[in-house]
Write an enzyme that holds these catalytic residues in place. Sequence first.
Site, PDB file in Angstrom:
ATOM      1  N   LYS A 177       0.861  -1.179   0.000  1.00 58.03           N
ATOM      2  CA  LYS A 177       0.000   0.000   0.000  1.00 58.03           C
ATOM      3  C   LYS A 177       0.899   1.232   0.000  1.00 58.03           C
ATOM      4  O   LYS A 177       1.423   1.649   1.026  1.00 58.03           O
ATOM      5  CB  LYS A 177      -0.913   0.058   1.225  1.00 58.03           C
ATOM      6  N   GLY A 208      -4.718   3.081  -1.263  1.00 55.32           N
ATOM      7  CA  GLY A 208      -5.656   3.411  -0.200  1.00 55.32           C
ATOM      8  C   GLY A 208      -4.996   4.303   0.827  1.00 55.32           C
ATOM      9  O   GLY A 208      -3.810   4.628   0.726  1.00 55.32           O
ATOM     10  N   GLY A 210      -4.324   5.377   5.111  1.00 58.50           N
ATOM     11  CA  GLY A 210      -3.927   4.669   6.324  1.00 58.50           C
ATOM     12  C   GLY A 210      -5.099   4.156   7.130  1.00 58.50           C
ATOM     13  O   GLY A 210      -5.054   3.043   7.670  1.00 58.50           O
ATOM     14  N   GLY A 212      -7.907   3.236   5.965  1.00 58.74           N
ATOM     15  CA  GLY A 212      -8.571   2.179   5.226  1.00 58.74           C
ATOM     16  C   GLY A 212      -7.683   0.966   5.037  1.00 58.74           C
ATOM     17  O   GLY A 212      -7.550   0.125   5.933  1.00 58.74           O
ATOM     18  N   VAL A 213      -7.032   0.897   3.874  1.00 56.58           N
ATOM     19  CA  VAL A 213      -6.222  -0.277   3.539  1.00 56.58           C
ATOM     20  C   VAL A 213      -5.090  -0.482   4.544  1.00 56.58           C
ATOM     21  O   VAL A 213      -4.779  -1.616   4.930  1.00 56.58           O
ATOM     22  CB  VAL A 213      -5.663  -0.147   2.111  1.00 56.58           C
ATOM     23  N   GLY A 214      -4.485   0.602   5.013  1.00 61.36           N
ATOM     24  CA  GLY A 214      -3.405   0.448   5.987  1.00 61.36           C
ATOM     25  C   GLY A 214      -3.871  -0.243   7.246  1.00 61.36           C
ATOM     26  O   GLY A 214      -3.230  -1.184   7.739  1.00 61.36           O
ATOM     27  N   GLU A 252      10.003   1.991  10.566  1.00 56.14           N
ATOM     28  CA  GLU A 252      11.027   3.003  10.296  1.00 56.14           C
ATOM     29  C   GLU A 252      10.299   4.338  10.344  1.00 56.14           C
ATOM     30  O   GLU A 252       9.481   4.634   9.475  1.00 56.14           O
ATOM     31  CB  GLU A 252      11.682   2.750   8.936  1.00 56.14           C
ATOM     32  N   CYS A 285      13.540  11.768   6.730  1.00 55.91           N
ATOM     33  CA  CYS A 285      13.521  11.494   8.167  1.00 55.91           C
ATOM     34  C   CYS A 285      14.916  11.567   8.778  1.00 55.91           C
ATOM     35  O   CYS A 285      15.056  11.780   9.979  1.00 55.91           O
ATOM     36  CB  CYS A 285      12.877  10.132   8.435  1.00 55.91           C
ATOM     37  N   GLU A 385       9.565  17.115  14.476  1.00 56.43           N
ATOM     38  CA  GLU A 385      10.033  16.853  13.113  1.00 56.43           C
ATOM     39  C   GLU A 385       9.236  17.737  12.166  1.00 56.43           C
ATOM     40  O   GLU A 385       8.038  17.562  11.987  1.00 56.43           O
ATOM     41  CB  GLU A 385       9.856  15.376  12.757  1.00 56.43           C
TER      42      GLU A 385
END
Length: 483
Positions: A177, A208, A210, A212-214, A252, A285, A385
């Site tokens: 995803k 998708g 986060g 939903g599909v996540g 990560e 990051c 961040e």
Amino acid sequence: MTGLLDQRKFYIDGAWVAPAVARDLEVIDPSTEEPVAVISVGDQADTDAAVAAAKRAFPGWAATPPAERLAVVERILSIYERRMPDLARAMSLEMGAPQDMALEDQAEAGAWHTRNFITAFRDFQFIRPLGDHAPTTMIAWEPVGVVGLITPWNWPMNQVTLKVIPALLAGDTCVLKPSEIAPLSSMVFAEILDEAGVPAGVFNLVNGDGMGVGSQLSVHPDVAMISFTGSTRAGIAISKAAADSLKKVVLELGGKGANLVFADADDKAVARGARHCFNNTGQSCNAPTRMLVERSAYDRAVEVAARVASETTVASAHGPGPHIGPVVSKDQWDKIQGLIQAGIDEGARLVAGGTGLPEGVNRGYFVRPTVFADVTNDMTVARQEIFGPVLSIIPFDSEDEAVRIANDTPYGLTNYVQSQDGARRNRLARQLQAGMVEMNGQSRGAGAPFGGVKASGRAREGGLMGLEEFMDSKAISGWDSEA
């Protein structure tokens, strides 16, 4: 739909298929604020279909001889290298990487990681002796099963290849995803894997969000592992969601890298650190966003960093040159503006940049390269961040103070040291709380693991350790080495 690239499809079980329920989402070009493509957002039926395909394919792919899996990945690399211009164009459109940077850095990162995995895999021992002290005990490395891969928008092919390639080599099957903000390059990547002849069901892609599909992948009973790259907040949510099914979870996450610049640093250290902070428009990051400078070199460092910011050109992603592009979205732009204003309000000294669009720009999500001096480590710009081209400079008086400030953060991804004193560098490399420490501008070697500690997650991606992340180890005693 007129003029928009139509990508309302998923790659499931070796074929491009229509979504179960039509729910469209536009992809916005951050350089122009205009929609450039439309994708479908998957629902539970799409996720279930992709996981089921991966589950069916797993026994056969796990049993495929490693040499054959390697040959498939070598074909992927060959096609990937040929299609790098297509990947670069997609990334310029979807997340604003400038044309040259998109090809030479963003797309090349995926090829580089794939080459490193191939090198590590050629010598990989799936069954290894524990040691001379235990001659009949072996350690076997075996695939985990169906893995859910959730990737971000800031370095799309970097993160996709760091997950998909080792999963394939390990013998896992997967459901990817990608970020719904930047899905276009992953659609090209799926075309690459299809052309390479990856067996049906071994690799699947469902677009998708986060929520939903996540989330569906995170709780799915047939998904054995989640590998996620993204925000610390989302990583925590995924860990909680995956707990009930006891999945392996590899995260990560974010960072707030400290760059320790000592008075004996080389002449290019400050400029190098500032440019690194602004690279990819600060959307990395591992960006060195906190520059800690020894007091005797502080005023000069502030001057150099401010000059680098003023000389950094901001322009459309669709033109050539060494400029930086926009940030990925209006939401990100708004967040960054709020954090820059917080720096001003809390008393940091603004020496370059600031709020608002760069001069001469009236559209697009462009941010002025910004430098704050006289920052204290309790200020918002030093704690959060920002994920934009914003550098905070903090003075220190001693090595111990520098370490204390550097480690005083929830994050622990990458720290940096600039000094000509080798003994000092070695000391600091062990004292800094981070998964990676880079010194005097030297990047990590090919195959070195990427990952952090604390709120940066504890993934180890890339090379040998990145392969092992996608496997389970098994201890076998009573092994007959003569059989």
